[in-house]
Design an enzyme around this catalytic site. Structure first.
Site, short mmCIF file in Angstrom:
data_model
loop_
_atom_site.label_atom_id
_atom_site.label_comp_id
_atom_site.label_asym_id
_atom_site.label_seq_id
_atom_site.Cartn_x
_atom_site.Cartn_y
_atom_site.Cartn_z
N LYS A 113 -2.76 -6.22 2.62
CA LYS A 113 -2.95 -5.81 4.02
C LYS A 113 -2.32 -4.45 4.28
CE LYS A 113 -0.65 -9.35 5.60
NZ LYS A 113 -0.21 -9.94 4.32
N ARG A 160 11.57 -5.17 -2.43
CA ARG A 160 11.93 -6.00 -1.28
C ARG A 160 12.64 -7.27 -1.72
NH1 ARG A 160 6.70 -6.23 2.64
NH2 ARG A 160 7.47 -8.34 2.88
N ARG A 202 0.64 -13.98 14.00
CA ARG A 202 0.84 -14.90 12.89
C ARG A 202 0.94 -16.34 13.35
NH1 ARG A 202 3.47 -10.87 9.18
NH2 ARG A 202 3.97 -11.91 7.26
N ARG A 253 5.71 -5.22 -6.88
CA ARG A 253 5.62 -4.27 -5.76
C ARG A 253 6.88 -3.40 -5.63
NH1 ARG A 253 4.16 -6.11 0.21
NH2 ARG A 253 5.85 -7.59 -0.09
N ARG A 273 7.03 -17.94 1.55
CA ARG A 273 6.20 -17.18 2.51
C ARG A 273 4.75 -17.63 2.45
NH1 ARG A 273 7.56 -11.72 0.17
NH2 ARG A 273 5.92 -10.89 1.50
P1 AP5 Z 1 0.65 -5.00 0.05
O1 AP5 Z 1 -0.43 -4.13 0.56
O2 AP5 Z 1 2.06 -4.53 0.24
O3 AP5 Z 1 0.46 -6.52 0.54
P2 AP5 Z 1 0.62 -7.19 1.96
O4 AP5 Z 1 -0.57 -8.07 2.17
O5 AP5 Z 1 0.90 -6.18 3.02
O6 AP5 Z 1 1.86 -8.12 1.67
P3 AP5 Z 1 3.24 -8.31 2.46
O7 AP5 Z 1 4.13 -9.08 1.50
O8 AP5 Z 1 3.81 -7.03 2.96
O9 AP5 Z 1 2.81 -9.19 3.64
P4 AP5 Z 1 3.66 -10.15 4.44
O10 AP5 Z 1 2.68 -10.51 5.48
O11 AP5 Z 1 4.30 -11.29 3.75
O12 AP5 Z 1 4.94 -9.29 4.85
P5 AP5 Z 1 5.37 -8.57 6.18
O13 AP5 Z 1 6.04 -7.32 5.79
O14 AP5 Z 1 4.25 -8.51 7.17
O15 AP5 Z 1 0.37 -5.22 -1.52
C1 AP5 Z 1 1.24 -6.03 -2.31
C2 AP5 Z 1 1.30 -5.47 -3.73
O16 AP5 Z 1 0.00 -5.55 -4.33
C3 AP5 Z 1 1.70 -3.98 -3.79
O17 AP5 Z 1 2.45 -3.79 -4.94
C4 AP5 Z 1 0.34 -3.25 -3.91
O18 AP5 Z 1 0.46 -2.01 -4.59
C5 AP5 Z 1 -0.48 -4.26 -4.71
N1 AP5 Z 1 -1.90 -4.23 -4.36
C6 AP5 Z 1 -2.46 -4.09 -3.12
N2 AP5 Z 1 -3.80 -4.13 -3.21
C7 AP5 Z 1 -4.09 -4.32 -4.53
C8 AP5 Z 1 -5.31 -4.45 -5.26
N3 AP5 Z 1 -6.51 -4.42 -4.65
N4 AP5 Z 1 -5.24 -4.64 -6.61
C9 AP5 Z 1 -4.04 -4.70 -7.25
N5 AP5 Z 1 -2.85 -4.56 -6.60
C10 AP5 Z 1 -2.88 -4.39 -5.26
O19 AP5 Z 1 6.43 -9.61 6.79
C11 AP5 Z 1 7.71 -9.79 6.21
C12 AP5 Z 1 8.51 -10.77 7.06
O20 AP5 Z 1 8.69 -10.25 8.41
C13 AP5 Z 1 7.87 -12.15 7.27
O21 AP5 Z 1 8.12 -13.01 6.20
C14 AP5 Z 1 8.53 -12.59 8.59
O22 AP5 Z 1 9.84 -13.07 8.38
C15 AP5 Z 1 8.62 -11.29 9.39
N6 AP5 Z 1 7.43 -11.07 10.24
C16 AP5 Z 1 6.54 -10.05 10.15
N7 AP5 Z 1 5.58 -10.17 11.08
C17 AP5 Z 1 5.86 -11.30 11.79
C18 AP5 Z 1 5.21 -11.97 12.87
N8 AP5 Z 1 4.06 -11.51 13.41
N9 AP5 Z 1 5.76 -13.11 13.34
C19 AP5 Z 1 6.91 -13.60 12.82
N10 AP5 Z 1 7.57 -13.02 11.78
C20 AP5 Z 1 7.04 -11.87 11.27
#
Ligand code: AP5
Length: 223
Positions: free
Chosen positions: A13, A160, A88, A127, A171
């Site tokens: 994402k 991270r 979410r 990552r 997660r």
């Molecule tokens: P990346 O693009 O970073 O993946 P992502 O889907 O963004 O994954 P996240 O882990 O960041 O999502 P998340 O939703 O768990 O975390 P968030 O920060 O929102 O890609 C991942 C890896 O794959 C990278 O190395 C990339 O290079 C590689 N990659 C990408 N595309 C690829 C491809 N096509 N082929 C190969 N490799 C590829 O949330 C973190 C925490 O914050 C949560 O756990 C929660 O505690 C809190 N939080 C955030 N938002 C909320 C909310 N709305 N409500 C409550 N708590 C929240």
């Protein structure tokens, strides 16, 4: 365009949100990034969010909703935005819908990025994230030119805390339990498009752009 990206951790994402925001000049609002900034700067919001993030749990709805609605009121979001990682929960989705309805600027599209859990786990293990611009790299799939420096902005790359395998599993569990059911909510509203996110970054971008074009066509079609 007012777009939501949702899908499991590791679906790509964040990677695609950066690409689409740059390409279509949209404001990028990523709740995880905002929380990590606040944790790093030791703000009261960061101190509160950290308690949940370090367990892989969701930050409580009232905190997240307030933060996102404030952000959506900033001038750069008025011309269109991409929300990465929000909403979410059902409560977050309802709060967003209500706030946008009051401003007569409803969502245009919700893209669900679909990847098997095992692909997500593998991606997150490698990552590296830029401390400054939050772009993602991957030691296996997308190595940066210099292992500790962002190709784009020169910021420091870090791993991270919540990318440790047991945290990733937690997660994913939270995602399947609390977030994935939103699929039906968005489908009922005619907003949902599934994007196969198991492919190269370029392939996934093209699929996302096709979903955006699809929606734009529907909006413009007479009758
Ligand atoms: P990346 O693009 O970073 O993946 P992502 O889907 O963004 O994954 P996240 O882990 O960041 O999502 P998340 O939703 O768990 O975390 P968030 O920060 O929102 O890609 C991942 C890896 O794959 C990278 O190395 C990339 O290079 C590689 N990659 C990408 N595309 C690829 C491809 N096509 N082929 C190969 N490799 C590829 O949330 C973190 C925490 O914050 C949560 O756990 C929660 O505690 C809190 N939080 C955030 N938002 C909320 C909310 N709305 N409500 C409550 N708590 C929240």
């Amino acid at each position: 365009m007012r777009i939501v990206l949702f899908g499991p951790p590791g679906a790509g994402k964040g990677t695609q949100a950066h690409r689409l925001a740059d390409r279509f000049n949209l404001a990028l609002i990523a709740t995880g990034d905002i929380f990590r900034d606040n944790v790093q700067n030791e703000t009261p919001l960061g101190q509160e969010a950290k308690k949940y993030m370090e367990k892989g749990d969701l930050v409580p709805d009232d905190i997240v909703v307030r933060m996102v609605l404030d952000r959506l009121d900033q001038p750069d979001a008025k011309g269109g935005f991409i929300l990465d990682g929000f909403p979410r929960t059902l409560q977050q989705a309802r709060a967003l819908e209500e706030a946008l309805a009051q401003q007569s600027r409803p969502l245009s599209l919700v893209m669900k990025f679909v990847v098997p859990d095992e692909v997500a786990v593998k991606r997150l293990a490698g990552r590296r994230t830029c401390r400054r611009c939050q772009r993602s790299y991957n030691v296996e799939f997308k190595p940066p030119r210099d292992e500790s420096v962002c190709d784009v902005c020169g910021g420091e790359l870090f791993q991270r805390e919540d990318d440790r395998e047991e945290m990733v599993r937690r997660r994913l569990e939270v995602y399947h339990q609390s977030t994935e059911p939103l699929e039906f909510y968005f489908w009922e509203r005619g907003l949902l498009r599934q994007v196969d996110a198991d492919g190269s970054e370029d392939e996934v971008t093209e699929r996302a752009v096709a979903a955006m074009a699809d929606i734009a066509d529907e909006v413009q079609r007479p009758g």
